[in-house]
Design a protein around this motif. Structure first.
Motif, PDB file in Angstrom:
ATOM      1  N   GLU A 196       0.803  -1.217   0.000  1.00 25.03           N
ATOM      2  CA  GLU A 196       0.000   0.000   0.000  1.00 25.03           C
ATOM      3  C   GLU A 196       0.836   1.268   0.000  1.00 25.03           C
ATOM      4  O   GLU A 196       0.415   2.294  -0.543  1.00 25.03           O
ATOM      5  CB  GLU A 196      -0.951   0.010   1.220  1.00 25.03           C
ATOM      6  CG  GLU A 196      -2.283  -0.655   0.966  1.00 25.03           C
ATOM      7  CD  GLU A 196      -3.142   0.149  -0.004  1.00 25.03           C
ATOM      8  OE1 GLU A 196      -3.461   1.312   0.278  1.00 25.03           O
ATOM      9  OE2 GLU A 196      -3.475  -0.392  -1.078  1.00 25.03           O
ATOM     10  N   ASN A 197       2.029   1.240   0.609  1.00 23.62           N
ATOM     11  CA  ASN A 197       2.773   2.512   0.700  1.00 23.62           C
ATOM     12  C   ASN A 197       4.257   2.378   0.335  1.00 23.62           C
ATOM     13  O   ASN A 197       5.088   3.134   0.812  1.00 23.62           O
ATOM     14  CB  ASN A 197       2.621   3.132   2.098  1.00 23.62           C
ATOM     15  CG  ASN A 197       3.221   2.285   3.205  1.00 23.62           C
ATOM     16  OD1 ASN A 197       3.801   1.224   2.949  1.00 23.62           O
ATOM     17  ND2 ASN A 197       3.109   2.746   4.442  1.00 23.62           N
ATOM     18  N   GLU A 198       4.602   1.428  -0.551  1.00 24.54           N
ATOM     19  CA  GLU A 198       5.998   1.210  -0.931  1.00 24.54           C
ATOM     20  C   GLU A 198       6.329   1.860  -2.271  1.00 24.54           C
ATOM     21  O   GLU A 198       5.553   1.784  -3.216  1.00 24.54           O
ATOM     22  CB  GLU A 198       6.295  -0.298  -1.010  1.00 24.54           C
ATOM     23  CG  GLU A 198       7.779  -0.641  -1.028  1.00 24.54           C
ATOM     24  CD  GLU A 198       8.425  -0.564  -2.408  1.00 24.54           C
ATOM     25  OE1 GLU A 198       9.640  -0.284  -2.477  1.00 24.54           O
ATOM     26  OE2 GLU A 198       7.720  -0.781  -3.426  1.00 24.54           O
ATOM     27  N   ILE A 199       7.505   2.493  -2.332  1.00 23.54           N
ATOM     28  CA  ILE A 199       8.089   3.000  -3.568  1.00 23.54           C
ATOM     29  C   ILE A 199       9.553   2.557  -3.586  1.00 23.54           C
ATOM     30  O   ILE A 199      10.243   2.638  -2.566  1.00 23.54           O
ATOM     31  CB  ILE A 199       8.012   4.536  -3.663  1.00 23.54           C
ATOM     32  CG1 ILE A 199       6.560   5.012  -3.780  1.00 23.54           C
ATOM     33  CG2 ILE A 199       8.815   5.051  -4.864  1.00 23.54           C
ATOM     34  CD1 ILE A 199       6.406   6.526  -3.787  1.00 23.54           C
ATOM     35  N   THR A 200      10.037   2.106  -4.738  1.00 24.20           N
ATOM     36  CA  THR A 200      11.433   1.699  -4.879  1.00 24.20           C
ATOM     37  C   THR A 200      12.177   2.754  -5.694  1.00 24.20           C
ATOM     38  O   THR A 200      11.791   3.051  -6.825  1.00 24.20           O
ATOM     39  CB  THR A 200      11.537   0.335  -5.589  1.00 24.20           C
ATOM     40  OG1 THR A 200      10.652  -0.594  -4.951  1.00 24.20           O
ATOM     41  CG2 THR A 200      12.959  -0.196  -5.498  1.00 24.20           C
ATOM     42  N   LEU A 201      13.236   3.309  -5.094  1.00 22.20           N
ATOM     43  CA  LEU A 201      14.039   4.329  -5.764  1.00 22.20           C
ATOM     44  C   LEU A 201      15.097   3.674  -6.651  1.00 22.20           C
ATOM     45  O   LEU A 201      15.511   2.544  -6.402  1.00 22.20           O
ATOM     46  CB  LEU A 201      14.721   5.227  -4.730  1.00 22.20           C
ATOM     47  CG  LEU A 201      13.820   6.023  -3.791  1.00 22.20           C
ATOM     48  CD1 LEU A 201      14.661   6.953  -2.907  1.00 22.20           C
ATOM     49  CD2 LEU A 201      12.782   6.830  -4.554  1.00 22.20           C
ATOM     50  N   PRO A 202      15.571   4.381  -7.680  1.00 30.41           N
ATOM     51  CA  PRO A 202      16.632   3.822  -8.532  1.00 30.41           C
ATOM     52  C   PRO A 202      17.882   3.506  -7.699  1.00 30.41           C
ATOM     53  O   PRO A 202      18.297   4.315  -6.863  1.00 30.41           O
ATOM     54  CB  PRO A 202      16.930   4.949  -9.522  1.00 30.41           C
ATOM     55  CG  PRO A 202      15.775   5.874  -9.452  1.00 30.41           C
ATOM     56  CD  PRO A 202      15.184   5.737  -8.086  1.00 30.41           C
ATOM     57  N   LEU A 203      18.457   2.346  -7.934  1.00 31.65           N
ATOM     58  CA  LEU A 203      19.682   1.946  -7.241  1.00 31.65           C
ATOM     59  C   LEU A 203      20.500   1.093  -8.205  1.00 31.65           C
ATOM     60  O   LEU A 203      20.201  -0.077  -8.428  1.00 31.65           O
ATOM     61  CB  LEU A 203      19.347   1.156  -5.971  1.00 31.65           C
ATOM     62  CG  LEU A 203      20.522   0.552  -5.202  1.00 31.65           C
ATOM     63  CD1 LEU A 203      21.554   1.599  -4.834  1.00 31.65           C
ATOM     64  CD2 LEU A 203      20.026  -0.175  -3.950  1.00 31.65           C
ATOM     65  N   HIS A 204      21.514   1.713  -8.798  1.00 32.10           N
ATOM     66  CA  HIS A 204      22.366   0.984  -9.744  1.00 32.10           C
ATOM     67  C   HIS A 204      23.686   1.731  -9.901  1.00 32.10           C
ATOM     68  O   HIS A 204      23.794   2.914  -9.534  1.00 32.10           O
ATOM     69  CB  HIS A 204      21.665   0.822 -11.099  1.00 32.10           C
ATOM     70  CG  HIS A 204      21.190   2.097 -11.710  1.00 32.10           C
ATOM     71  ND1 HIS A 204      22.031   2.937 -12.427  1.00 32.10           N
ATOM     72  CD2 HIS A 204      19.964   2.696 -11.723  1.00 32.10           C
ATOM     73  CE1 HIS A 204      21.344   3.979 -12.865  1.00 32.10           C
ATOM     74  NE2 HIS A 204      20.088   3.866 -12.443  1.00 32.10           N
TER      75      HIS A 204
END
Length: 399
Positions: A372-380
């Protein structure tokens, strides 16, 4: 920054990988051959395991493991409700019954008490998921399967040798991680890795499986079974058939086709050589994100602690008090400013395939709350310092 586009997870390919692939193309040997075998040896050395089998995906590695274990109709396999479909689809592929377990409250790991309660006389394996690069608590998982040993009913010789529910790690995200003093690959009975294009270490497509020693079973015999399963059940691979007078072969069973090629392994060999620096850079980015978000109303996955070290595959952020619609609006605002984000994951019971199997999200409230409240930020490792700072600024101003 003007005209910004920060992709979510582009592959980090250098001229060295390109040169290695070109060398393979010029060699005349492009399918499973000497470079695949070398990649297997180097992976085993990196993890400190005896053998590794490379196949064409982590999904194939898990499915072939279930097939080698003789798991099928009438059996049950348990995995987390909060994962990608591959962790569960392999259970359907072999005809076993899928059992999903909710996560613990505010945790990306499955609820271990619910795991214990889910084990029955039909349970043959559990597939823990090392989400985002953080290994599960395998000490606790092994305590559970040992405690439930009396319920276990082995159906083939390998199951009998193991003598309890088998622990098959879905470590698609976790190559290079460690927990409680064990490297990923050393903790579970069998461990499956992904080298897909978006993973820390890529072979474009590809995967590998390794295993712990099993009393009374030779590692070479297990390796041979993976080779048979992945190459149509053919008793010799193409490399072995090239030896003088060695063309003849047998097909021992009508098996599958999911081998790794030397083209794929060529990329992997260079990526593995670069991997310590890749992990170091990922940790730097995570620490920058942790610091930049520390005063915001969010929670983030702890990648590094006294008893564990993540592979740093995904940067998961939960927006406290927000719902999915509000989080999606944040994602749109970030994308309008050139930063692509993602969500990990939509729980399996929300997907049509698993709804059609009878699963309902109401039975998995903790997994649903994560989604319900998850966001994944760019990580590379293609991110520059300037871009990392821009991601942090964009996230802060998009809330």
């Amino acid at each position: 920054m003007k005209n910004v586009h920060i992709g979510f997870s582009p592959p980090d390919i250098t001229e060295e990988e390109i040169a290695e692939v070109a060398d393979t193309l010029r060699s005349g040997w492009i399918t499973t051959g000497p470079k695949t075998k070398r990649f297997e040896r180097e992976l085993a050395a990196y993890m400190g395991t005896s053998r590794v089998a490379c196949l064409n995906s982590a999904t194939a590695c898990m499915e072939m493991t279930l097939r080698m274990l003789g798991i099928g109709a009438g059996d049950e396999v348990i995995t987390s409700a909060y994962t990608y479909t591959a962790s569960a689809s392999v259970v359907a592929h072999v005809g076993a019954r899928l059992v999903l377990v909710d996560t613990a409250p505010d945790s990306y790991e499955m609820d271990y008490e619910k795991l214990a309660a889910a084990i029955t006389t039909r349970t043959k394996a559990v597939i823990p998921v090392d989400l985002a690069g953080v290994m599960c608590d395998y000490d606790t998982i092994f305590e559970i399967v040992e405690q439930k040993k009396a319920l276990f009913c082995p159906a083939n010789t390998l199951q009998e040798k193991i003598g309890r529910v088998v622990v098959l790690a879905d470590a698609a995200h976790a190559f290079g991680a460690s927990r409680h003093g064990a490297k990923c690959g050393q903790a579970a009975d069998f461990t499956s890795f992904s080298f897909h294009a978006v993973k820390n270490l890529t072979t474009a497509e590809g995967g590998a499986v390794t295993w712990r020693p099993i009393d009374g079973v030779e590692d070479e015999e297990i390796y041979k079974q993976y080779m048979l399963l992945s190459l149509h059940g053919q008793s010799k691979d193409a490399l072995a058939k090239l030896q003088p007078g060695a063309w003849e072969y047998d097909v021992v069973a009508p098996y599958y086709k999911c081998n790794m090629t030397d083209i794929m392994a060529s990329i992997g060999l260079v990526q593995l050589k670069r991997y310590p620096e890749i992990l170091k850079r990922r940790r730097q980015i995570i620490e920058w994100y942790d610091k930049g978000l520390s005063d915001l109303p969010v929670t983030t996955l702890m990648h590094f602690g006294a008893d564990h070290c993540s592979s740093g595959h995904l940067y998961l952020v939960r927006l406290v008090g927000k719902n999915r619609k509000e989080c999606n609006e944040v994602m749109v605002r970030m994308e309008e400013r050139g930063v692509v984000t993602n969500v990990h994951y939509k729980p399996l019971p929300l997907l049509s395939a698993y709804k059609n199997m009878g699963f309902s999200i109401e039975d998995y409230p903790n997994a649903h709350a994560l989604f319900e409240n998850e966001i994944t930020l760019p990580l590379h490792t293609k991110l520059t310092d300037e871009e990392v700072a821009y991601v942090v600024e964009t996230f802060r101003t998009s809330l």
